[in-house]
Design an enzyme around this catalytic site. Structure first.
Site, PDB file in Angstrom:
ATOM      1  N   ALA A 152       0.852  -1.182   0.000  1.00  0.00           N
ATOM      2  CA  ALA A 152       0.000   0.000   0.000  1.00  0.00           C
ATOM      3  C   ALA A 152       0.887   1.230   0.000  1.00  0.00           C
ATOM      4  CB  ALA A 152      -0.878   0.006   1.246  1.00  0.00           C
ATOM      5  N   GLU A 202       0.745   5.548   0.962  1.00  0.00           N
ATOM      6  CA  GLU A 202      -0.081   6.514   1.684  1.00  0.00           C
ATOM      7  C   GLU A 202      -0.304   7.836   0.963  1.00  0.00           C
ATOM      8  OE1 GLU A 202       3.017   5.496   2.702  1.00  0.00           O
ATOM      9  OE2 GLU A 202       4.200   7.179   3.433  1.00  0.00           O
ATOM     10  N   ASN A 203      -0.244   7.887  -0.368  1.00  0.00           N
ATOM     11  CA  ASN A 203      -0.439   9.153  -1.097  1.00  0.00           C
ATOM     12  C   ASN A 203      -1.548   9.965  -0.447  1.00  0.00           C
ATOM     13  OD1 ASN A 203       1.131   7.823  -3.282  1.00  0.00           O
ATOM     14  ND2 ASN A 203      -0.756   6.652  -3.457  1.00  0.00           N
ATOM     15  N   GLU A 240      -1.726   3.183   7.013  1.00  0.00           N
ATOM     16  CA  GLU A 240      -1.758   4.190   5.938  1.00  0.00           C
ATOM     17  C   GLU A 240      -2.506   5.445   6.372  1.00  0.00           C
ATOM     18  OE1 GLU A 240       0.249   3.646   3.636  1.00  0.00           O
ATOM     19  OE2 GLU A 240       0.517   1.558   4.200  1.00  0.00           O
TER      20      GLU A 240
HETATM   21 ZN    ZN Z   1       4.367   3.363   6.341  1.00  0.00          ZN
END
Ligand code: ZN
Length: 835
Positions: A330, A332-333, A366
């Protein structure tokens, strides 16, 4: 975020395969954060001399120019669908993109040069404007540096002036990656683009985490698709075949957080909350409601964080996308979090409880980054533990709020991941000097269990010491009470590698600390000591706190009435504890007569690697655990298991059942057949079925794997396929990793790792990755690591992983030597009556 390296502990495991799994583990960590670090290949600044006598080169962009705002137009020419029609010429697919960008920047020191990052882009023509004098500056030359720096150097005829406001406009062209890097094509019929970061591969920019700026993006994409980015759509325009989607400006942020996707995905809304949360996925996954769990839990966790930090999340919207292909688990944008499908999609009745735990944990991690990392960002990659340690620690609190039963396993997993890696001489401090983290390898080397798990554990210890409230206040106000003392303590834990083992003698009251190393014959080179907040309890007193420094505390640790003393209550301290034998015996007696999960946690967190007392304590503990958990259950296991399936699905017991079953199934396949396959147990049973079977069973599983569209089921089958004991089938499976139509790119490396973990597959996997064709196909990341591995004079991530693998192997050998007789004796005694 999800990381975890697994090294086999068996003596029989040869170094070669340990090296493979170490590289694999590192690669998987690398994958998780490739986006943040990809191509941050800093080499020496071009103007500085390169002699071996020079001080270590500074491989960072000069700070003379600071970006403020980007306006970017990107146009990928990819066809999302090519429909073949009779008598119509089908267009060729194209992997080309182009666009234009203008970066507005401010000059902090006079200079004639503009340096920025640009990777594999053709760039032309250049326009530099002076916004104070409304003039234009002449560009005399520009060139891409032919080295790892990724620098684009532009020379001007005259100097830029201090405090002047300028802009640079240019056109660029590049190629869309087939290897899940920067902007790439996902091999799925619903074509999908994603450019989570690797910003310099998309457009020329100042691509360092502290060079924050505002981004305004416009994407040109085919009609019939739609684009998502960090911010919401501001306007759109349609021009026959093409749609122009313009997004609102982002807040000031690091370039690694910029993202956009182009897809035909549909969305599911979360239950009503302050923030408008949308979960995007393939239309069939939305229709089957596989996004429902994520949509619900995300709203719950986001609301928790807003309350906890007393600070609202930065936007009114949050998009999260389940991508069929993504190399990190994943990313985290800010405002548009991307996940692998398996990290977001959950199917009731098919996915296991462990899968649910993974989804909850990743989402919590995230979302924590939306504050730690996105709003407050580390200055440089040497401090990446601040991003990762905080996000990991905060995820414990969020998980405890959203799914309380998952928390204890999550924390223990991290504690032991950190303990394991940090007990090696090849470990490193949380916080490294910036000059030690310059090359790609050095940066990648920082994304490991130390930054994530130790970071989180040290913060947990601090929170426990100052009190959670004060810790949270400190975060909110950035001005916690006794700031001086806190930073003083933290220095011991952030600037030194490793951790201590405390030895307590409850007869004499003596207490001392020592740098804990797995290899007990190794000598700690640095004579490290720590300032340690110790918590302890006894069977006749409550919770106590003392400090251990070089001098130690007073007489607190003398057992006056024969009571037991237990230090590091709830394993909140980042250290191990050892006792004199009498105290161990009292503790074990307590454990046997009055067991509780919490006490097990204690003992587990301290026990496995002690010195003189180790054999005795190990023997006794194994004894107790055997009696309590395994033997009792053995005869009634199937009946109990069926009963327990009816119990609530979400407790630690389910995890325990899973672990027990994996043990039992290994030896007694009979037990596995006595009940219908519960979702939580499926992966163990699939694996055993494939292992026990031959060609027919393997091909049956392969067929199921290929035809299944369910992410969970597919993943369980992919793992099971690696369990066969037939080497020719494993060889076939290895060859499938070269074909993305059989094994997806993002799964290729982990599939090889799975095969390497099977005793029958170790040598095959090692030989396979050394074949010449290996680097030609889809194992680019692993391949790059192998190339660096071969050239191991460079201190890079692969090299560190190799050193760790060697040290770990030596430790394993030593462990078996020391414990072999005790364990063997125990087995002989326990099985003597079974003839
Ligand atoms: Zn992270």
């Amino acid at each position: 975020m999800p990381r975890k390296s697994t090294l086999s502990k068996g003596l029989a495991v040869a170094f070669a395969v340990l090296a493979v799994s170490a590289i694999g583990g590192m690669v998987s960590m690398m994958i998780v954060f490739k986006i943040q670090t990809s191509n941050l290949t800093m080499t020496e600044r071009p103007t500085e001399p390169t002699t071996t006598l020079a001080p270590p080169p500074v491989m960072r962009l000069p700070r003379s120019l600071i970006p403020e705002r980007y306006e970017i137009l990107v146009h990928p020419h990819f066809y999302s669908r090519i429909v073949e029609e009779v008598n119509v010429t089908t267009p060729n697919q194209t992997l080309f993109f182009n666009g234009s960008s203008t970066v507005y920047f401010r000059c902090h020191q006079p200079t004639k040069y503009i340096f920025l990052h640009s990777f594999e882009l053709s760039v032309s023509p250049l326009l530099v404007k002076d916004h104070d004098e409304n003039g234009q500056l002449k560009v005399t030359s520009y060139q891409h540096h032919d080295d790892e720096s990724d620098f684009l150097e532009i020379e001007l005829e005259e100097n830029l002036k201090t405090d002047g406001n300028y802009s640079l406009s240019l056109y660029f062209e590049g190629e869309i990656s087939e290897y899940l890097q920067a902007m790439y094509v996902s091999r799925y019929t619903e074509t999908n683009f994603d450019s989570p970061t690797s910003a310099r591969r998309l457009f020329p920019c100042f691509d360092e985490p502290d060079m924050k700026a505002v981004f305004q993006l416009t994407v040109i994409h085919r009609v019939g698709t739609f684009a998502l980015s960090n911010t919401l759509q501001q306007s759109k325009q349609i021009n026959t075949d093409w749609k122009y989607t313009k997004f609102f400006s982002t807040p000031k942020m690091s370039s690694y957080l910029l993202a956009f996707t182009i897809s035909e995905f549909l969305a599911m809304d979360s239950p009503k909350s302050r923030v408008n949360i949308k979960t995007y996925a393939r239309p069939e996954a939305i229709a089957a409601r596989h996004t429902q769990y994520a949509a619900g839990i995300t709203a719950k966790i986001l609301e928790f964080y807003e309350g906890h930090f007393e600070l609202q999340y930065g936007f009114q919207h949050l998009g999260q996308v389940a991508l069929p292909d993504l190399e990190p688990l994943a990313m985290e944008n800010w405002g548009l979090i991307t996940y692998q499908e398996g990290a977001l999609l959950y199917e009731e009745g098919v996915s296991s409880l462990l899968h649910k735990e993974v989804i909850t944990t990743i989402i919590a991690h995230e979302l924590a980054h939306q504050w730690f990392g996105n709003q407050v960002t580390m200055k440089w990659w040497n401090e990446v533990w601040l991003n990762e340690g905080f996000a990991t620690y905060m995820s414990y609190l969020a998980v405890n709020h959203a799914e309380p039963s998952f928390q204890i396993k999550l924390i223990m997993d991290d504690l032991h991941a950190a303990f394991e890696e940090d007990a090696l001489l090849t470990s490193h401090p949380l916080s490294a000097p910036p000059n030690d983290v310059q090359t790609t390898g050095e940066i990648l080397g920082m994304f490991n269990a130390i930054s994530y798990s130790k970071g989180a554990m040290v913060l947990r210890m601090l929170a426990n010491y100052v009190g959670e409230k004060a810790f949270d206040d400190g975060i909110r106000a950035r001005n916690g009470k006794s700031q001086y003392k806190v930073s003083n303590i933290m220095e011991y834990w952030t600037t030194q590698m490793g951790y201590p083992v405390i030895t307590i003698n409850t007869t004499s009251g003596a207490i001392y600390q020592k740098h804990f190393l797995y290899n007990s014959s190794a000598v700690s080179r640095y004579g490290l000591t720590w300032l340690i907040p110790i918590t302890f309890t006894t069977n006749i007193s409550g919770l106590n706190n003392v400090w251990l420094d070089k001098k130690g505390p007073g007489n607190e640790f003398i057992s006056k009435k024969g009571e037991w003393i237990l230090a590091n209550v709830n394993a909140t301290g980042y250290y191990r504890v050892n006792y004199n034998l009498e105290n161990w015996e009292r503790l074990l007696w307590q454990l046997e007569t009055n067991p509780s999960v919490k006490k097990y946690v204690h003992v587990f967190s301290t026990i496995f690697y002690h010195e003189k007392e180790r054999s005795v304590v190990m023997g006794s503990l194994v004894d107790i655990l055997w009696k309590r958990n395994i033997q009792d259950n053995l005869y009634f296991f199937p009946r109990r298991l069926q009963k327990s399936q009816r119990r609530a699905n979400s407790d630690v017991f389910s995890m325990f059942r899973y672990i027990c079953l994996s043990q039992l199934c290994t030896d007694e396949a009979f037990f596995c057949l006595l009940f219908s396959i519960h979702t939580n147990l499926r992966s163990v049973i699939y694996c055993q079925a494939v292992a026990a079977g031959g060609k027919k069973e393997w091909e049956f599983a392969w067929e199921k794997f290929q035809s299944s569209t369910d992410t969970s089921e597919k993943d369980q089958l992919r793992k099971a396929l690696s369990c066969t004991k037939q080497t020719w089938l494993l060889n076939r499976y290895l060859s499938y990793t070269l074909d993305p139509d059989k094994i997806r790119l993002m799964d290729a490396t982990s599939t090889i790792n799975l095969i390497a973990q099977n005793a029958a597959g170790q040598a095959l996997a090692w030989n396979f990755i050394r074949l010449p064709h290996f680097c030609v196909f889809n194992h680019i990341n692993l391949c790059l690591q192998l190339i660096r591995f071969k050239d191991n004079t460079e201190m890079n991530g692969a090299y560190r992983a190799t050193l760790q693998a060697i040290e770990q192997t030596q430790v394993n050998i030593q462990w078996v030597k020391e414990n072999h007789d005790t364990v063997l004796e125990w087995f002989e005694r326990e099985t003597a009556h079974l003839e």
